[in-house]
Design a protein around this motif. Structure first.
Motif, mmCIF file in Angstrom:
data_model
loop_
_atom_site.group_PDB
_atom_site.id
_atom_site.type_symbol
_atom_site.label_atom_id
_atom_site.label_comp_id
_atom_site.label_asym_id
_atom_site.label_seq_id
_atom_site.Cartn_x
_atom_site.Cartn_y
_atom_site.Cartn_z
ATOM 1 N N GLU A 149 -2.963 -1.050 -10.603
ATOM 2 C CA GLU A 149 -4.149 -1.779 -9.556
ATOM 3 C C GLU A 149 -2.826 -2.114 -8.094
ATOM 4 O OE1 GLU A 149 -4.520 -5.637 -11.609
ATOM 5 O OE2 GLU A 149 -6.068 -4.717 -13.073
ATOM 6 N N ARG A 150 -2.322 -1.294 -7.908
ATOM 7 C CA ARG A 150 -1.124 -0.400 -6.736
ATOM 8 C C ARG A 150 -2.278 0.126 -6.029
ATOM 9 N NH1 ARG A 150 1.125 -4.368 -9.228
ATOM 10 N NH2 ARG A 150 3.055 -5.003 -8.882
ATOM 11 N N SER A 151 -2.549 -0.308 -4.918
ATOM 12 C CA SER A 151 -3.146 0.138 -3.437
ATOM 13 C C SER A 151 -2.356 2.212 -3.529
ATOM 14 C CB SER A 151 -3.537 0.310 -2.235
ATOM 15 O OG SER A 151 -5.272 0.716 -1.484
ATOM 16 N N ALA A 152 -3.086 3.570 -3.617
ATOM 17 C CA ALA A 152 -2.660 4.731 -2.965
ATOM 18 C C ALA A 152 -3.834 5.491 -2.489
ATOM 19 C CB ALA A 152 -2.907 4.797 -4.614
ATOM 20 N N ARG A 191 0.430 9.208 -8.779
ATOM 21 C CA ARG A 191 -1.609 9.205 -8.671
ATOM 22 C C ARG A 191 -1.482 7.045 -9.333
ATOM 23 N NH1 ARG A 191 -6.377 9.429 -9.692
ATOM 24 N NH2 ARG A 191 -5.451 11.858 -10.589
ATOM 25 N N LEU A 192 -1.271 8.491 -10.631
ATOM 26 C CA LEU A 192 -2.446 7.669 -11.902
ATOM 27 C C LEU A 192 -1.307 6.382 -12.344
ATOM 28 C CD1 LEU A 192 -2.778 10.634 -14.974
ATOM 29 C CD2 LEU A 192 -4.604 9.482 -13.346
ATOM 30 N N GLU A 244 -2.060 3.374 -10.164
ATOM 31 C CA GLU A 244 -3.844 3.014 -10.358
ATOM 32 C C GLU A 244 -3.488 1.955 -11.091
ATOM 33 O OE1 GLU A 244 -6.607 6.689 -10.610
ATOM 34 O OE2 GLU A 244 -6.650 6.242 -8.206
ATOM 35 N N SER A 245 -3.071 2.125 -11.986
ATOM 36 C CA SER A 245 -2.525 1.589 -13.537
ATOM 37 C C SER A 245 -1.846 0.778 -13.983
ATOM 38 C CB SER A 245 -2.112 2.266 -14.592
ATOM 39 O OG SER A 245 -0.675 2.739 -14.451
ATOM 40 N N THR A 255 1.059 -1.258 -0.193
ATOM 41 C CA THR A 255 0.263 -0.084 0.158
ATOM 42 C C THR A 255 1.228 1.065 -0.044
ATOM 43 O OG1 THR A 255 -2.062 -1.040 1.301
ATOM 44 C CG2 THR A 255 -1.488 1.520 1.254
#
Length: 269
Positions: free
Chosen positions: A213-216, A206-207, A210-211, A194
């Motif tokens: 598939e990691r939790s931010a 952040r992008l 998310e791209s 995380t």
């Protein structure tokens, strides 16, 4: 404080401002300059140490930039609070580049752009002509996957002199920017990690997370940088932080918070 007395090597390799900055910093770290202590004025210290006010100014500004000292308008420079450090390690930071934007904007502060009208094209052309010839055939090959060795050597030297980071060229990887290099780190740290990101912060970070598939998790930032209590209370495993010049606020992570951040990192895996 009336005065500061230091031993400066005037015919050495290190600039006088750097020697002065390092010795004042050491006094703060070791507690001999307490929180709230007012440093001598640039004029008085310059006269006492037989240094120019420019030299004193450079040393003081470096202390301000690293969060050891704060500058109070019309009052002077004051020592900031310093916390004991359980774990010490130093880290470097990012870069940028340019293209065209709407002419309606008088000033464009986008981090990926520079002022084309101020770019030294003639000098750029001259250096390109000097380098691009048959003696530099390696330029047309793929090169080392970690980046050019001579450049990594220069970076290692620069990091030692500017940040006190002792590292070898083998420990340095050169890439075109955060967008290319961050995925490498993400793959190394695994899928269950995380991540903490600064809020507000660099949107591309952040992008990218998310791209993949990691939790931010957003962690707030104030005028002194990352708010460490919010980080401590979060489920974050890895914190992505820009301590030297936070984007977009421009705040500098204070030395006290840097130590809190490193203590947080040292307390877990």
């Amino acid at each position: 404080m009336d005065m500061l007395s230091f031993e400066l090597i005037r015919d050495g390799n290190r600039p006088l401002y750097e020697q002065l900055y390092q010795q004042i910093r050491q006094e703060i770290i070791e507690g001999r300059l307490a929180y709230g202590t007012k440093l001598p004025s640039k004029r008085k210290l310059g006269q006492f140490l037989n240094l120019s006010q420019t030299t004193i100014e450079l040393a003081y500004q470096q202390l301000v930039a690293e969060g050891y000292v704060e500058s109070v308008s019309r009052k002077g420079y004051f020592v900031l609070a310093y916390e004991e450090l359980a774990y010490v390690k130093t880290t470097p930071l990012p870069t940028s580049q340019r293209s065209n934007q709407q002419p309606a904007m008088r000033y464009d502060f986008h981090p990926s752009k520079i002022d084309g009208s101020s770019f030294p094209f003639s000098r750029w052309r001259k250096h390109a002509k000097d380098v691009i010839d048959e003696q530099h055939q390696s330029l047309v090959s793929l090169g080392h996957p970690q980046g050019d060795l001579s450049l990594r050597l220069e970076i290692a030297t620069y990091l030692y002199h500017s940040r006190g980071v002792v590292c070898s060229p083998e420990q340095i990887i050169i890439g075109s920017g955060v967008e290319q290099l961050l995925p490498h780190i993400i793959f190394l740290l695994g899928k269950t990690t995380t991540y903490g990101i600064e809020d507000p912060g660099y949107h591309a970070t952040r992008l990218i997370l998310e791209s993949h598939e990691r939790s931010a998790v957003p962690i707030p930032v104030d005028q002194n940088g990352l708010v460490i209590p919010s980080l401590v209370q979060s489920p974050v495993d890895v914190m992505y932080v820009t301590p030297a010049h936070q984007f977009p606020s421009g705040s500098i992570l204070s030395v006290n918070r840097r130590r809190q951040l490193l203590n947080w990192a040292a307390a877990s895996d």
